[in-house]
Design a protein around this motif. Sequence first.
Motif, PDB file in Angstrom:
ATOM      1  N   ARG A  85       8.973  -6.080   0.225  1.00  0.00           N
ATOM      2  CA  ARG A  85       7.969  -5.436  -0.630  1.00  0.00           C
ATOM      3  C   ARG A  85       7.178  -6.472  -1.426  1.00  0.00           C
ATOM      4  NH1 ARG A  85       5.615  -1.666   0.640  1.00  0.00           N
ATOM      5  NH2 ARG A  85       5.097  -0.973  -1.439  1.00  0.00           N
ATOM      6  N   ARG A  86       7.900  -7.422  -1.995  1.00  0.00           N
ATOM      7  CA  ARG A  86       7.244  -8.469  -2.791  1.00  0.00           C
ATOM      8  C   ARG A  86       6.208  -9.220  -1.928  1.00  0.00           C
ATOM      9  NH1 ARG A  86       8.818 -10.427  -7.522  1.00  0.00           N
ATOM     10  NH2 ARG A  86      10.903  -9.523  -7.300  1.00  0.00           N
ATOM     11  N   GLN A  87       6.618  -9.610  -0.723  1.00  0.00           N
ATOM     12  CA  GLN A  87       5.724 -10.338   0.182  1.00  0.00           C
ATOM     13  C   GLN A  87       4.521  -9.483   0.561  1.00  0.00           C
ATOM     14  OE1 GLN A  87       7.608 -11.497   3.833  1.00  0.00           O
ATOM     15  NE2 GLN A  87       5.853 -12.682   4.538  1.00  0.00           N
ATOM     16  N   ARG A  88       4.773  -8.216   0.893  1.00  0.00           N
ATOM     17  CA  ARG A  88       3.694  -7.319   1.322  1.00  0.00           C
ATOM     18  C   ARG A  88       2.689  -7.068   0.196  1.00  0.00           C
ATOM     19  NH1 ARG A  88       6.445  -2.484   4.458  1.00  0.00           N
ATOM     20  NH2 ARG A  88       6.986  -3.906   6.114  1.00  0.00           N
ATOM     21  N   ILE A  89       3.207  -6.784  -0.977  1.00  0.00           N
ATOM     22  CA  ILE A  89       2.329  -6.435  -2.105  1.00  0.00           C
ATOM     23  C   ILE A  89       1.563  -7.654  -2.601  1.00  0.00           C
ATOM     24  CG2 ILE A  89       2.331  -5.663  -4.514  1.00  0.00           C
ATOM     25  CD1 ILE A  89       4.603  -3.689  -3.678  1.00  0.00           C
ATOM     26  N   LEU A  90       2.249  -8.779  -2.757  1.00  0.00           N
ATOM     27  CA  LEU A  90       1.591  -9.973  -3.297  1.00  0.00           C
ATOM     28  C   LEU A  90       0.616 -10.607  -2.309  1.00  0.00           C
ATOM     29  CD1 LEU A  90       4.489 -11.611  -5.308  1.00  0.00           C
ATOM     30  CD2 LEU A  90       2.587 -10.208  -6.162  1.00  0.00           C
ATOM     31  N   SER A  91       0.727 -10.272  -1.032  1.00  0.00           N
ATOM     32  CA  SER A  91      -0.191 -10.843  -0.036  1.00  0.00           C
ATOM     33  C   SER A  91      -1.561 -10.160  -0.070  1.00  0.00           C
ATOM     34  CB  SER A  91       0.402 -10.732   1.369  1.00  0.00           C
ATOM     35  OG  SER A  91       0.422  -9.376   1.792  1.00  0.00           O
ATOM     36  N   LYS A  92      -1.671  -9.055  -0.759  1.00  0.00           N
ATOM     37  CA  LYS A  92      -2.939  -8.324  -0.849  1.00  0.00           C
ATOM     38  C   LYS A  92      -3.752  -8.847  -2.025  1.00  0.00           C
ATOM     39  CE  LYS A  92      -1.306  -5.590   2.310  1.00  0.00           C
ATOM     40  NZ  LYS A  92      -1.039  -6.271   3.533  1.00  0.00           N
ATOM     41  N   GLY A  93      -5.053  -9.005  -1.823  1.00  0.00           N
ATOM     42  CA  GLY A  93      -5.925  -9.470  -2.901  1.00  0.00           C
ATOM     43  C   GLY A  93      -6.114  -8.423  -3.979  1.00  0.00           C
ATOM     44  N   GLN A  94      -6.331  -7.196  -3.557  1.00  0.00           N
ATOM     45  CA  GLN A  94      -6.520  -6.100  -4.506  1.00  0.00           C
ATOM     46  C   GLN A  94      -5.924  -4.846  -3.887  1.00  0.00           C
ATOM     47  OE1 GLN A  94     -10.581  -5.351  -5.621  1.00  0.00           O
ATOM     48  NE2 GLN A  94     -10.034  -3.679  -6.985  1.00  0.00           N
ATOM     49  N   ILE A  95      -5.250  -4.067  -4.704  1.00  0.00           N
ATOM     50  CA  ILE A  95      -4.632  -2.817  -4.244  1.00  0.00           C
ATOM     51  C   ILE A  95      -5.118  -1.689  -5.138  1.00  0.00           C
ATOM     52  CG2 ILE A  95      -2.469  -1.534  -3.995  1.00  0.00           C
ATOM     53  CD1 ILE A  95      -1.081  -4.239  -3.463  1.00  0.00           C
ATOM     54  N   THR A  96      -5.493  -0.601  -4.498  1.00  0.00           N
ATOM     55  CA  THR A  96      -5.780   0.640  -5.222  1.00  0.00           C
ATOM     56  C   THR A  96      -4.725   1.641  -4.810  1.00  0.00           C
ATOM     57  OG1 THR A  96      -8.158   0.201  -5.200  1.00  0.00           O
ATOM     58  CG2 THR A  96      -7.461   2.486  -5.581  1.00  0.00           C
ATOM     59  N   HIS A  97      -4.051   2.205  -5.802  1.00  0.00           N
ATOM     60  CA  HIS A  97      -3.038   3.220  -5.528  1.00  0.00           C
ATOM     61  C   HIS A  97      -3.273   4.385  -6.470  1.00  0.00           C
ATOM     62  CE1 HIS A  97       0.904   5.246  -5.620  1.00  0.00           C
ATOM     63  NE2 HIS A  97       0.853   4.970  -4.335  1.00  0.00           N
ATOM     64  N   GLU A  98      -3.343   5.584  -5.910  1.00  0.00           N
ATOM     65  CA  GLU A  98      -3.547   6.789  -6.716  1.00  0.00           C
ATOM     66  C   GLU A  98      -2.592   7.883  -6.269  1.00  0.00           C
ATOM     67  OE1 GLU A  98      -7.613   8.077  -6.585  1.00  0.00           O
ATOM     68  OE2 GLU A  98      -8.377   6.087  -7.116  1.00  0.00           O
ATOM     69  N   ILE A  99      -2.249   8.728  -7.223  1.00  0.00           N
ATOM     70  CA  ILE A  99      -1.398   9.890  -6.967  1.00  0.00           C
ATOM     71  C   ILE A  99      -2.234  11.133  -7.235  1.00  0.00           C
ATOM     72  CG2 ILE A  99       0.609  11.180  -7.791  1.00  0.00           C
ATOM     73  CD1 ILE A  99       1.853   8.434  -8.511  1.00  0.00           C
ATOM     74  N   ARG A 100      -2.225  12.054  -6.266  1.00  0.00           N
ATOM     75  CA  ARG A 100      -3.003  13.297  -6.398  1.00  0.00           C
ATOM     76  C   ARG A 100      -2.097  14.484  -6.107  1.00  0.00           C
ATOM     77  NH1 ARG A 100      -7.936  11.326  -2.536  1.00  0.00           N
ATOM     78  NH2 ARG A 100      -8.773   9.729  -3.920  1.00  0.00           N
ATOM     79  N   ASP A 101      -2.400  15.611  -6.717  1.00  0.00           N
ATOM     80  CA  ASP A 101      -1.710  16.880  -6.448  1.00  0.00           C
ATOM     81  C   ASP A 101      -0.188  16.761  -6.616  1.00  0.00           C
ATOM     82  OD1 ASP A 101      -4.208  18.006  -5.809  1.00  0.00           O
ATOM     83  OD2 ASP A 101      -4.029  17.333  -3.737  1.00  0.00           O
ATOM     84  N   LEU A 102       0.229  16.258  -7.754  1.00  0.00           N
ATOM     85  CA  LEU A 102       1.645  16.037  -8.036  1.00  0.00           C
ATOM     86  C   LEU A 102       2.380  17.357  -8.239  1.00  0.00           C
ATOM     87  CD1 LEU A 102       3.896  13.958  -8.719  1.00  0.00           C
ATOM     88  CD2 LEU A 102       3.145  14.134 -11.096  1.00  0.00           C
ATOM     89  N   GLN A 103       3.515  17.497  -7.546  1.00  0.00           N
ATOM     90  CA  GLN A 103       4.398  18.658  -7.700  1.00  0.00           C
ATOM     91  C   GLN A 103       5.788  18.134  -8.024  1.00  0.00           C
ATOM     92  OE1 GLN A 103       4.263  20.797  -4.010  1.00  0.00           O
ATOM     93  NE2 GLN A 103       2.043  20.883  -4.002  1.00  0.00           N
ATOM     94  N   VAL A 104       6.376  18.623  -9.120  1.00  0.00           N
ATOM     95  CA  VAL A 104       7.704  18.179  -9.558  1.00  0.00           C
ATOM     96  C   VAL A 104       8.664  19.346  -9.487  1.00  0.00           C
ATOM     97  CG1 VAL A 104       9.053  17.236 -11.478  1.00  0.00           C
ATOM     98  CG2 VAL A 104       6.691  16.476 -11.116  1.00  0.00           C
TER      99      VAL A 104
END
Length: 149
Positions: A85-104
């Motif tokens: 995970r560390r390698q995958r995430i840090l290898s990206k220049g910019q990441i956009t992550h969003e959560i939509r329609d959350l159900q708990v």
Amino acid sequence: MPSVSDAQSRAQPTPFVEKSAQVVKNVVNPAPTAMRLDDRAQIRQVLERWSQAWSSRSMDAYFDQYATSFVPAGGLSRSAWEKVRRQRILSKGQITHEIRDLQVTLDGEMATVKFEQLYATAQTHWVGPKILRLQREGVRWRIISESAN
């Protein structure tokens, strides 16, 4: 003839004392509905921290949202999963992550959250369903499993 102290030791608690004990009991043990609303708010905060940490590539904050009992999919050990995970995430220049329609959905000390996840980098754009299972660890909720379809 009984003494005053004997009479006091046999006296029943006054209604005032009983009511006071009831009030304290209600404060210490809030209504289940209030706890559920608080749990839902805490779970949303965990997901916001998780998503923000992912987007900002803050690995310590990202891993902090996962329970010590988290078992990665695919048979990886926790340490191997963190390395990947560390390698995958840090290898990206910019990441956009969003959560939509959350159900708990709450079930005691466990929660299931379902949502639509938007993940985007310069190379990838993905929108799809995600399911996280969370468990309360002490006073915090943490992720114990995850799956994306």
